[in-house]
Design a protein around this motif. Structure first.
Motif, PDB file in Angstrom:
ATOM      1  N   ARG A 182       0.829  -1.206   0.000  1.00 53.01           N
ATOM      2  CA  ARG A 182       0.000   0.000   0.000  1.00 53.01           C
ATOM      3  C   ARG A 182       0.864   1.256   0.000  1.00 53.01           C
ATOM      4  NH1 ARG A 182      -4.234   0.354   4.752  1.00 53.01           N
ATOM      5  NH2 ARG A 182      -2.298   0.772   5.917  1.00 53.01           N
ATOM      6  N   GLN A 185       2.323   1.607  -3.588  1.00 55.62           N
ATOM      7  CA  GLN A 185       1.281   1.874  -4.598  1.00 55.62           C
ATOM      8  C   GLN A 185       0.748   3.299  -4.488  1.00 55.62           C
ATOM      9  OE1 GLN A 185      -2.527   1.888  -4.098  1.00 55.62           O
ATOM     10  NE2 GLN A 185      -2.494   2.610  -6.233  1.00 55.62           N
ATOM     11  N   GLN A 186       0.505   3.743  -3.271  1.00 56.37           N
ATOM     12  CA  GLN A 186      -0.067   5.073  -3.096  1.00 56.37           C
ATOM     13  C   GLN A 186       0.972   6.173  -3.313  1.00 56.37           C
ATOM     14  OE1 GLN A 186      -2.018   5.058   0.733  1.00 56.37           O
ATOM     15  NE2 GLN A 186      -3.697   3.758   0.016  1.00 56.37           N
ATOM     16  N   LYS A 191      -0.785   2.122 -11.049  1.00 52.83           N
ATOM     17  CA  LYS A 191      -1.999   1.379 -11.377  1.00 52.83           C
ATOM     18  C   LYS A 191      -1.640  -0.063 -11.678  1.00 52.83           C
ATOM     19  CE  LYS A 191      -4.435   5.399 -13.269  1.00 52.83           C
ATOM     20  NZ  LYS A 191      -5.111   5.988 -14.466  1.00 52.83           N
ATOM     21  N   ILE A 192      -2.558  -0.960 -11.338  1.00 56.51           N
ATOM     22  CA  ILE A 192      -2.379  -2.377 -11.671  1.00 56.51           C
ATOM     23  C   ILE A 192      -2.417  -2.539 -13.186  1.00 56.51           C
ATOM     24  CG2 ILE A 192      -3.526  -4.639 -11.533  1.00 56.51           C
ATOM     25  CD1 ILE A 192      -2.284  -3.929  -8.890  1.00 56.51           C
ATOM     26  N   TYR A 314      -6.953  -3.241  -3.741  1.00 58.58           N
ATOM     27  CA  TYR A 314      -6.678  -2.219  -4.753  1.00 58.58           C
ATOM     28  C   TYR A 314      -8.018  -1.768  -5.318  1.00 58.58           C
ATOM     29  CZ  TYR A 314      -5.283  -0.153  -9.226  1.00 58.58           C
ATOM     30  OH  TYR A 314      -5.120   0.695 -10.295  1.00 58.58           O
ATOM     31  N   ASP A 316      -9.845  -0.107  -8.451  1.00 60.23           N
ATOM     32  CA  ASP A 316      -9.705   0.229  -9.865  1.00 60.23           C
ATOM     33  C   ASP A 316     -10.699   1.349 -10.182  1.00 60.23           C
ATOM     34  OD1 ASP A 316      -9.775   0.411 -12.647  1.00 60.23           O
ATOM     35  OD2 ASP A 316      -9.282  -1.703 -12.893  1.00 60.23           O
ATOM     36  N   HIS A 322     -13.069  -3.311  -6.177  1.00 59.45           N
ATOM     37  CA  HIS A 322     -12.094  -3.508  -5.116  1.00 59.45           C
ATOM     38  C   HIS A 322     -11.650  -4.968  -5.155  1.00 59.45           C
ATOM     39  CE1 HIS A 322     -12.839   0.324  -2.883  1.00 59.45           C
ATOM     40  NE2 HIS A 322     -14.023   0.222  -3.478  1.00 59.45           N
TER      41      HIS A 322
END
Length: 466
Positions: A182, A185-186, A191-192, A314, A316, A322
Motif C-alpha cells: 500500500r 502503490q499510493q 496502477k495495476i 486495490y 480500480d 475492489h
C-alpha cells in the motif's frame, strides 16, 4: 519447455577448476579463511565484487530502469516477527533432515545418493530411508527417519533474550514488498499491473550447503513482485515473465543449450503457489535452479490483510472494483547468477601452441572493461601516457593499469579475468600519438589515436548492451 531428459555437457567439467580460478584471481575466498573458515559463507574479492555489482546493475536495468511499470524498494532485513508467522515461514519453511547414528553428520534427504529424485510426497514419508536402504555417504552408518528442519536464523532484539524478543533474519526479500504494497502503490501512484523490485541480503540456515557459491547461508536476492488482477491476468503475466527471465541470461552470454525450464509437480508446490517453474542451468554438478517464476495468487496480500486488519485491496477507478491483487514473482539470486556467468564464460583455448584460459564475459558484466599496459615500464614518458589514459578512462568505466609482467603475460592475465579490451602504450605512441587496442575474443589489434580510445570503448560497450 525443454525436456528434462535432454542433457548437455557443462561449460566446465570440474567445479574445482572454477573454485581454483576464483581464489587465484580474486573473485571469491572462503570467509574467515585464516581462522579455518566458516561453512557456506564466502567473501568476494576485488574482481568478484565488481562482477556481482555488474550483475545487479544489469538486473536492475532490465527490471526497473527500462520499464515504466516497476519501481524499486529496499526493505529492512529485520521485520516484525509476526510477518513470518503470517507468511507461513515459521510453520513450514523447512527441509527434510536426516542424521547419521554413528558420525552424527546431517544431510538434506533430497541430496543423499539415491534421494535426488524423490517426490515431495516421498520426502515426507517417515519410512523412506528404510524403504530405499539409504545410508550415510560418509561412513555408511544408519540414518534417522527424516524430520523437518526450519531454515530461518533467529536472534533477539533488545537487552533481554526471551521469547518476546525473538526476531528472524529474513529468508527472502519478498515479504518486504508485500507489507509495503500500500505504501508503494499510493506514494508512486501506480496502477495495476505494476511491480516492486528489490535486491538485498537474505539468510537461510541450510542443512547441507555446498558447491561453492551455489548454496550459501548468506546470500543476495534479486526479486520482483508483479501485482495483477486476479485469475487469468496472473496466468497471462506468468507466461510473459517466464521466457523474458530466461532470455535475460542468454542476452548476457549464457549458452542457451545449458538452460532449461522445469515445472514444479503439484505435490512440490509451495503452500502459496498456484504454479511454479524454475529456470535451470547445467552446472558442473548437474541441472540446478537458477531462478524461479511463481504465480502466488492472493495468498500473500490476503494473509497480511487478515492478520493485521489493514485494507490491502486495490481500487480500480475505471471499473470501480475492489480486489486483492494476485502476484507473479520472479526470484533470482545475485550470487548464483554471478556464479553462473563465471562458469559459463570460462573456456580454454590453444593459441600458437600455448594454452589460453579466457573468461568470455559479456562486456557489461566484465569486472574491468579495459586494461592499460605500458610496453616499457622503465620509460617514464611511456608510463605517463599510460597512466593518464587509464585515469581518463576510469572516469567512465572500470579501468586498470598493469606493468607487472611482459606484455604477453599481461594479455593472458587480462584474458583470464575477462577484460574485453587491452590498450598498449609503446615507444611509437610518443611519435604518432596512437596506441594499440586489443580485443579479448578475436585477439585482433588496431592502432587508435589516444584521444579516440575512450570513445571507442564506450561505443563498443553501448553496441554490446542487450
Amino acid at each position: 519447455m525443454t525436456s528434462l531428459s535432454d542433457d548437455v555437457a557443462p561449460a566446465v567439467a570440474a567445479l574445482d577448476t572454477i573454485v581454483s580460478l576464483g581464489k587465484r584471481r580474486g573473485f571469491f575466498f572462503p570467509s574467515s579463511e585464516i581462522y579455518g573458515g566458516i561453512n557456506a559463507v564466502w567473501d568476494y574479492g576485488p574482481l568478484g565484487v565488481e562482477l556481482k555489482n555488474n550483475v545487479k546493475r544489469a538486473w536492475w536495468r532490465a527490471m526497473v530502469q527500462e520499464r515504466d511499470d516497476i519501481v524499486g524498494l529496499d526493505a529492512g532485513i529485520l521485520m516484525h516477527p509476526q510477518v513470518w508467522v503470517t507468511s507461513g515461514h515459521v510453520a513450514s519453511f523447512s527441509d527434510p533432515l536426516v542424521e547419521c547414528a554413528t558420525c552424527k553428520r546431517r544431510y538434506r534427504l533430497d541430496e543423499l545418493p539415491g534421494g535426488e529424485d524423490l517426490t515431495a510426497t516421498e520426502l515426507r514419508d517417515e519410512r523412506i530411508v528404510e524403504r530405499l536402504g539409504l545410508v550415510c555417504p560418509n561412513d555408511g552408518g544408519p540414518l534417522s527417519p527424516p524430520r523437518r528442519f526450519n531454515l530461518m536464523f533467529t536472534s533477539h532484539m533488545g537487552p533481554v533474550e526471551d521469547e518476546g524478543s525473538i526476531v528472524y533474519f529474513r529468508p527472502e526479500t519478498a515479504q518486504g514488498s508485500y507489507v509495503n504494497f500500500r505504501n508503494v502503490q499510493q506514494s508512486s501512484r501506480r496502477k495495476i499491473p505494476f511491480g516492486i523490485a528489490q535486491i538485498g541480503k537474505s539468510f537461510r540456515n541450510e542443512i547441507s550447503p555446498g558447491n561453492s557459491l551455489f548454496r550459501t547461508r548468506e546470500f543476495e536476492q534479486m526479486e520482483m513482485q508483479y501485482f495483477v488482477r486476479p485469475g487469468d491476468a496472473a496466468s497471462a503475466a506468468f507466461e510473459e515473465w517466464l521466457p523474458r527471465r530466461r532470455a535475460w541470461y542468454e542476452a548476457y552470454g549464457v549458452a542457451p543449450e545449458r538452460l532449461r525450464t522445469r515445472e514444479h509437480a503439484p505435490d512440490e508446490l509451495a503452500h502459496y503457489a498456484k504454479k511454479a517453474v524454475d529456470v535451470e542451468y547445467r552446472f558442473p554438478f548437474g541441472w540446478k535452479e537458477l531462478e524461479g517464476v511463481h504465480n502466488r495468487g492472493d495468498f500473500d496480500l490476503g494473509s497480511h490483510a487478515r492478520a493485521t486488519g489493514e485494507n490491502l485491496e486495490y481500487f480500480d477507478p475505471v471499473t470501480e472494483e475492489h480486489f486483492i491483487p494476485w502476484i507473479v514473482e520472479t526470484a533470482a539470486g545475485a550470487d548464483r547468477a554471478a556464479f553462473t556467468f563465471l562458469i559459463d564464460a570460462c573456456r580454454e583455448e590453444e593459441v600458437r601452441g600455448e594454452k589460453r584460459v579466457v573468461l568470455g564475459f559479456h562486456p557489461e558484466l566484465a569486472p574491468y572493461k579495459v586494461a592499460v599496459l605500458p610496453l616499457l615500464k622503465k620509460r617514464a614518458d611511456v608510463v605517463e601516457i599510460a597512466r593518464r589514459l587509464r585515469d581518463d578512462l576510469a572516469r567512465d568505466v572500470m579501468a586498470v593499469y598493469d606493468d607487472t609482467a611482459a606484455i604477453g603475460k599481461l594479455y593472458r592475465r587480462q584474458d583470464e579475468i575477462g577484460t574485453p579490451w587491452c590498450v598498449t602504450v609503446d615507444v611509437e605512441s610518443l611519435e604518432d600519438g596512437a596506441v594499440t587496442v586489443r580485443d579479448r575474443d578475436s585477439m585482433m589489434q588496431e592502432r587508435v589515436p589516444v584521444e579516440g580510445v575512450k570513445r571507442l570503448i564506450l561505443d563498443r560497450l553501448a553496441e554490446a548492451r542487450p
